[in-house]
Design an enzyme around this catalytic site. Structure first.
Site, short mmCIF file in Angstrom:
data_model
loop_
_atom_site.label_atom_id
_atom_site.label_comp_id
_atom_site.label_asym_id
_atom_site.label_seq_id
_atom_site.Cartn_x
_atom_site.Cartn_y
_atom_site.Cartn_z
CE1 TYR A 92 -3.86 -2.28 0.46
CE2 TYR A 92 -2.39 -3.41 1.99
CZ TYR A 92 -3.54 -3.39 1.22
OH TYR A 92 -4.37 -4.48 1.21
CE1 TYR A 467 -9.01 -4.71 1.67
CE2 TYR A 467 -9.06 -3.74 3.85
CZ TYR A 467 -8.46 -4.57 2.94
OH TYR A 467 -7.33 -5.27 3.28
NE ARG A 468 -4.65 -1.75 4.16
CZ ARG A 468 -4.14 -2.71 4.93
NH1 ARG A 468 -4.79 -3.85 5.07
NH2 ARG A 468 -3.03 -2.55 5.57
#
Ligand code: ADP
Length: 523
Positions: A92, A467-468
């Site tokens: 991420y 969601y992310r």
């Protein structure tokens, strides 16, 4: 080596002044601002060289007062800050900020286990407490409480919960186990949420909502505050746990199996997140691509059979665990067997753990951290990386099948191997479509990025959002949440401008830009 990139609104002289003020407030050993320091904080899995997210410096406080001092100086000099707990948000962006030139506020040194309450099953932690550290603490002190560890245990308990990471015990929805935070706001005030808003509260870790609006989730996946402490609910050690691996031989098996598992989750028979992964999920942890195939384009489907045989996995594989008192586990076992065995045409083979025995062979399924899944980055060769596209679906076998076929086609068009898994939550599925790439192969990186953008668009058209997401795609994903002309995005920006008038905290995090830097949105 990364040279210096300054953030918009800060010139060289201003930066020098900020670093000088930080050094005098914290001491030179807590201000890391050499080229080597900057390199250290570049995302090791960056899609490209990562310089588009290079920080100017990293600051490593050891106390709440130092965090406040950093925030005060950042406001004075308009130096943006990017808080991380341990900075291991791999896949991420790791510790890297969205906006190049932001300083990383690295809280790894604030890593005290402040309190563990055996009777009421919770811990009060600083953000730098890691999963391995906590595991050692619990084992050394013979504390009969379990953590919920994620698939990669390198990071921190609080960082993971703030990003809505998951684990695989019944306490696996990690963010929902936060109960009261201590937060330094972007203007430097210390706030406690929930019952902790009362000085000397005896029930801070016992009730999540407090009096009036409840704010814990406001600090998750946001840039509204810096969390300096949190209470985390933990799972009382059960009397027993049993676990079975289930292999499904055919791609199409997802249709019936997902429905059966979703029903068992909804009824509370199975209480943990179930990871339902394709054969590449296992093959990529233990082997590299060239062990199987050295051709161009995606891995051919007929290789699936070879991989399955070698690793005793199915086209799809998942694990089921049951936890609790023996009578409860026995009753649930019968229900699970009745639901699955007739369709499987085989008996489930359970491994049994009983209180007092070592949990190690079960690892993450019983709350013991591990890092084996990190090995997947070696799959393509070279300096590897991964990035997951993870939209949320309703827990339906039919919808999962449709999503699987649509994404598989896109991976094939991009000439990339399709690593697919579905994590079945209580009432949803997180569909992780993992792209494994070689960072040194520019063409592959280009294809990986284009595939990711395409999947954001495709999923939006189907009515699904992530969601992310990775720091490269935060604006694009925020853009898909477009009800009433992005009313929620505007609300987030309004809150941001009120709380952070100088726009210093994590600009661009989850698409939320402060007024001063809003022109950077989508840049
Ligand atoms: P980990 O500790 O698992 O390595 P990170 O430190 O990379 O995780 O944190 C993941 C994300 O969570 C960060 O990018 C940041 O947005 C958020 N975060 C982590 N710690 C804090 C904190 N103490 N306060 C506010 N946000 C945080």
């Amino acid at each position: 080596m990364a040279g210096i990139t300054l953030p918009p609104g800060l010139d060289g002289a201003g930066y020098d002044k900020a670093i000088k003020a930080l050094t005098s407030a914290l001491g030179a050993d807590k201000v890391l601002a050499t080229d080597l320091d900057r390199d250290t904080y570049i995302d090791p899995y960056a899609l490209g060289d990562g310089l588009d997210h290079v920080p100017t410096a990293a600051l490593t406080p050891t106390s709440v007062e130092e965090v406040q001092a950093i925030v005060r100086i950042a406001n004075e000099h308009k130096l943006p800050l990017w808080p991380v707990a341990r900075g291991r948000n791999l896949g991420y962006g790791a510790a890297s900020p969205v906006l190049a030139g932001t300083a990383v506020l690295d809280m790894t040194r604030m890593n005290q286990v402040l309190h563990v309450d055996e009777r009421f099953a919770y811990a009060t932690l600083e953000p730098g407490v890691g999963f391995f550290q906590m595991n050692e603490y619990l084992q050394a002190n013979k504390v009969p409480l379990w953590m919920s560890a994620p698939a990669n245990g390198w990071g921190s308990i609080i960082g993971n919960a703030l990003e809505r990471g998951i684990g695989y015990t019944p306490y696996g929805d990690n963010t929902s186990k936060l109960c009261g935070l201590e937060v330094v706001t972007p203007t430097g005030e210390v706030v406690r949420t929930g019952m902790g808003a009362m000085e000397g509260s005896k029930s801070w870790a016992h009730y999540q909502y407090g009096f009036g609006p409840a704010w814990d989730q406001m600090f998750a996946q946001s840039n509204f505050g810096i969390v300096t402490k949190a209470n985390v609910w933990m799972m009382p050690e059960p009397q027993t746990a049993i676990m079975a691996q289930v292999n499904l031989p055919k791609m199409e098996d997802i249709k019936w199996a997902m429905n059966v598992l979703a029903d068992l989750r909804l009824r509370g028979i199975i209480e943990h997140n179930i990871v339902f992964g394709n054969y590449l999920h296992d093959a990529s942890a233990y082997t590299v691509r060239s062990d199987w195939f050295d051709g161009d384009g995606p891995l051919p489907d007929d290789l699936a059979e070879k991989v399955q045989k070698k690793y005793n996995v199915g086209w799809w594989t998942f694990h089921i665990s049951l936890f609790g008192d023996e009578g409860v586990v026995e009753a649930k076992r019968k229900i699970v067997e009745a639901a699955l065995e007739p369709q499987l045409g085989a008996k489930l083979d359970w491994k049994v753990w009983k209180k007092g025995e070592p949990r190690e062979p079960f690892n993450v399924n019983l709350g013991i951290p591990f890092v084996l899944p990190l090995a997947v980055v070696n799959w393509m060769g070279g300096r590897g990386g991964h990035i997951g596209f993870s939209p949320i679906l309703p827990p339906s076998g039919e919808l999962a099948w449709e999503a699987f076929l649509a994404r598989k086609k896109r991976f094939e068009e991009a000439g990339l191997d399709y690593y697919c898994s579905f994590t079945i939550g209580h009432r949803h599925i997180a569909n992780v479509n993992m792209i494994l790439y070689d960072r040194d192969n520019a063409d592959m990186v280009r294809r990986a990025k284009a595939l990711f953008v395409q999947m954001i668009k495709d999923a939006r058209a189907e009515g699904y959002g992530e969601y992310r997401t990775h720091i490269d795609f935060m604006d694009s994903v925020a853009d898909t949440y477009d009800f009433n002309d992005h009313a929620l995005w505007r609300l987030n920006e309004q809150v941001k401008d009120l709380l952070d008038p100088n726009g210093i905290l994590a600009p661009g995090k989850n698409g939320i830009w402060p007024k001063r830097l809003r022109k950077e949105k989508g840049a």
